[in-house]
Design a protein around this motif. Structure first.
Motif, mmCIF file in Angstrom:
data_model
loop_
_atom_site.group_PDB
_atom_site.id
_atom_site.type_symbol
_atom_site.label_atom_id
_atom_site.label_comp_id
_atom_site.label_asym_id
_atom_site.label_seq_id
_atom_site.Cartn_x
_atom_site.Cartn_y
_atom_site.Cartn_z
ATOM 1 N N UNK A 269 0.850 -1.183 0.000
ATOM 2 C CA UNK A 269 0.000 0.000 0.000
ATOM 3 C C UNK A 269 0.889 1.237 0.000
ATOM 4 N N UNK A 270 0.552 2.184 -0.826
ATOM 5 C CA UNK A 270 1.302 3.429 -0.960
ATOM 6 C C UNK A 270 0.533 4.586 -0.339
ATOM 7 N N UNK A 271 1.266 5.533 0.211
ATOM 8 C CA UNK A 271 0.698 6.795 0.651
ATOM 9 C C UNK A 271 1.166 7.829 -0.363
ATOM 10 N N UNK A 272 0.214 8.445 -1.048
ATOM 11 C CA UNK A 272 0.551 9.387 -2.119
ATOM 12 C C UNK A 272 0.000 10.764 -1.767
ATOM 13 N N UNK A 273 0.876 11.753 -1.789
ATOM 14 C CA UNK A 273 0.482 13.142 -1.555
ATOM 15 C C UNK A 273 0.393 13.838 -2.904
ATOM 16 N N UNK A 274 -0.725 14.520 -3.108
ATOM 17 C CA UNK A 274 -0.928 15.294 -4.331
ATOM 18 C C UNK A 274 -1.316 16.711 -3.918
ATOM 19 N N UNK A 275 -0.545 17.695 -4.365
ATOM 20 C CA UNK A 275 -0.873 19.102 -4.149
ATOM 21 C C UNK A 275 -1.291 19.678 -5.490
ATOM 22 N N UNK A 276 -2.390 20.451 -5.473
ATOM 23 C CA UNK A 276 -2.881 21.046 -6.713
ATOM 24 C C UNK A 276 -3.276 22.495 -6.490
ATOM 25 N N UNK A 277 -2.909 23.332 -7.451
ATOM 26 C CA UNK A 277 -3.421 24.696 -7.481
ATOM 27 C C UNK A 277 -4.792 24.606 -8.136
ATOM 28 N N UNK A 278 -5.786 25.206 -7.468
ATOM 29 C CA UNK A 278 -7.166 25.094 -7.952
ATOM 30 C C UNK A 278 -7.813 26.433 -8.244
ATOM 31 N N UNK A 279 -7.219 27.511 -7.791
ATOM 32 C CA UNK A 279 -7.823 28.816 -7.978
ATOM 33 C C UNK A 279 -8.790 29.204 -6.878
ATOM 34 N N UNK A 280 -9.114 28.259 -5.993
ATOM 35 C CA UNK A 280 -9.984 28.569 -4.851
ATOM 36 C C UNK A 280 -9.331 28.053 -3.581
ATOM 37 N N UNK A 281 -9.602 28.721 -2.485
ATOM 38 C CA UNK A 281 -9.045 28.284 -1.213
ATOM 39 C C UNK A 281 -9.769 27.056 -0.689
ATOM 40 N N UNK A 282 -9.036 26.250 0.039
ATOM 41 C CA UNK A 282 -9.597 25.086 0.710
ATOM 42 C C UNK A 282 -10.655 25.563 1.701
ATOM 43 N N UNK A 283 -11.829 24.943 1.657
ATOM 44 C CA UNK A 283 -12.882 25.279 2.607
ATOM 45 C C UNK A 283 -13.721 24.033 2.880
ATOM 46 N N UNK A 284 -14.747 24.162 3.712
ATOM 47 C CA UNK A 284 -15.569 23.015 4.111
ATOM 48 C C UNK A 284 -16.294 22.374 2.926
ATOM 49 N N UNK A 285 -16.736 23.181 1.960
ATOM 50 C CA UNK A 285 -17.426 22.634 0.793
ATOM 51 C C UNK A 285 -16.520 21.765 -0.051
ATOM 52 N N UNK A 286 -15.317 22.256 -0.325
ATOM 53 C CA UNK A 286 -14.336 21.483 -1.090
ATOM 54 C C UNK A 286 -13.967 20.222 -0.311
ATOM 55 N N UNK A 287 -13.739 20.380 0.999
ATOM 56 C CA UNK A 287 -13.372 19.253 1.846
ATOM 57 C C UNK A 287 -14.439 18.156 1.805
ATOM 58 N N UNK A 288 -15.705 18.540 1.993
ATOM 59 C CA UNK A 288 -16.797 17.548 2.016
ATOM 60 C C UNK A 288 -16.887 16.810 0.690
ATOM 61 N N UNK A 289 -16.783 17.544 -0.411
ATOM 62 C CA UNK A 289 -16.855 16.903 -1.721
ATOM 63 C C UNK A 289 -15.708 15.914 -1.928
ATOM 64 N N UNK A 290 -14.479 16.343 -1.600
ATOM 65 C CA UNK A 290 -13.327 15.477 -1.805
ATOM 66 C C UNK A 290 -13.369 14.255 -0.895
ATOM 67 N N UNK A 291 -13.788 14.431 0.344
ATOM 68 C CA UNK A 291 -13.886 13.276 1.259
ATOM 69 C C UNK A 291 -14.894 12.260 0.744
ATOM 70 N N UNK A 292 -16.001 12.740 0.195
ATOM 71 C CA UNK A 292 -17.004 11.826 -0.352
ATOM 72 C C UNK A 292 -16.502 11.147 -1.618
ATOM 73 N N UNK A 293 -15.939 11.928 -2.534
ATOM 74 C CA UNK A 293 -15.465 11.391 -3.813
ATOM 75 C C UNK A 293 -14.308 10.406 -3.652
ATOM 76 N N UNK A 294 -13.454 10.648 -2.657
ATOM 77 C CA UNK A 294 -12.237 9.839 -2.495
ATOM 78 C C UNK A 294 -12.281 8.963 -1.241
ATOM 79 N N UNK A 295 -13.458 8.710 -0.708
ATOM 80 C CA UNK A 295 -13.607 7.986 0.560
ATOM 81 C C UNK A 295 -12.868 6.651 0.572
ATOM 82 N N UNK A 296 -12.863 5.937 -0.530
ATOM 83 C CA UNK A 296 -12.195 4.633 -0.591
ATOM 84 C C UNK A 296 -10.688 4.752 -0.409
ATOM 85 N N UNK A 297 -10.138 5.933 -0.599
ATOM 86 C CA UNK A 297 -8.685 6.163 -0.490
ATOM 87 C C UNK A 297 -8.282 6.701 0.876
#
Length: 169
Positions: free
Chosen positions: A1-29
């Motif tokens: 099993x690998x631990x992979x860090x990915x940093x991305x410039x998105x044009x918007x700051x990290x906030x609760x909405x982005x966090x909730x979406x990413x946690x749901x979309x990537x829950x298996x990871x």
């Protein structure tokens, strides 16, 4: 099993909405998600994600993580630009994290880290510079910085000889 860090410039700051979406979309990871930092400073518009990826090689793990992070960010209406990727076997990451606590510095330690050492008062002035790393905590005894971030900053700082100019005003 690998631990992979990915940093991305998105044009918007990290906030609760982005966090909730990413946690749901990537829950298996089993994602760990937060704002992106560089040299101890939060970068506007950057998001950092750490994922668990089961692949045979680091390259496969990186490709999978980048593909899934990019897709999840696009689903949220963002246009990500991947700027950093790191992969490490999870066992090695666990060893690295448990090996030693991170170096922390207060003003006195910053003063001593400079060669030749400087006064605490001068070091305190350095910490007020706009380009100096942000403190990671503020205790009753004062602000605390990441030693690694301070040392990286000191490596690029051009020290001038003599006394700093007196402020006018």
């Amino acid at each position: 099993m690998w631990s992979v860090r990915v940093d991305a410039d998105t044009g918007v700051d990290y906030d609760e909405g982005v966090d909730a979406h990413l946690r749901e979309s990537l829950a298996a990871r089993r994602p760990a998600i937060g704002a992106g930092y560089l040299a101890g400073r939060r970068l506007p518009g950057r998001i950092s994600l750490q994922l668990s990826v089961a692949e045979s090689t680091a390259r496969q793990a990186v490709d999978t993580a980048v593909r899934e992070v990019t897709a999840a960010l696009r689903e949220h209406g963002l246009r990500p630009h991947v700027v950093r990727v790191e992969a490490l076997l999870e066992e090695e990451l666990d060893q690295e994290l448990s090996a030693a606590p991170p170096e922390l510095m207060g003003v006195r330690e910053i003063a001593a880290a400079v060669d030749p050492p400087m006064s605490r008062q001068r070091a305190d002035l350095l910490t007020k510079r706009e380009d100096f790393p942000e403190p990671i905590a503020e205790l009753a005894a004062g602000k605390i910085w990441s030693g690694a971030a301070v040392r990286r900053w000191l490596a690029t700082w051009e020290r001038k000889s003599g006394r700093p100019r007196a402020s006018s005003g």
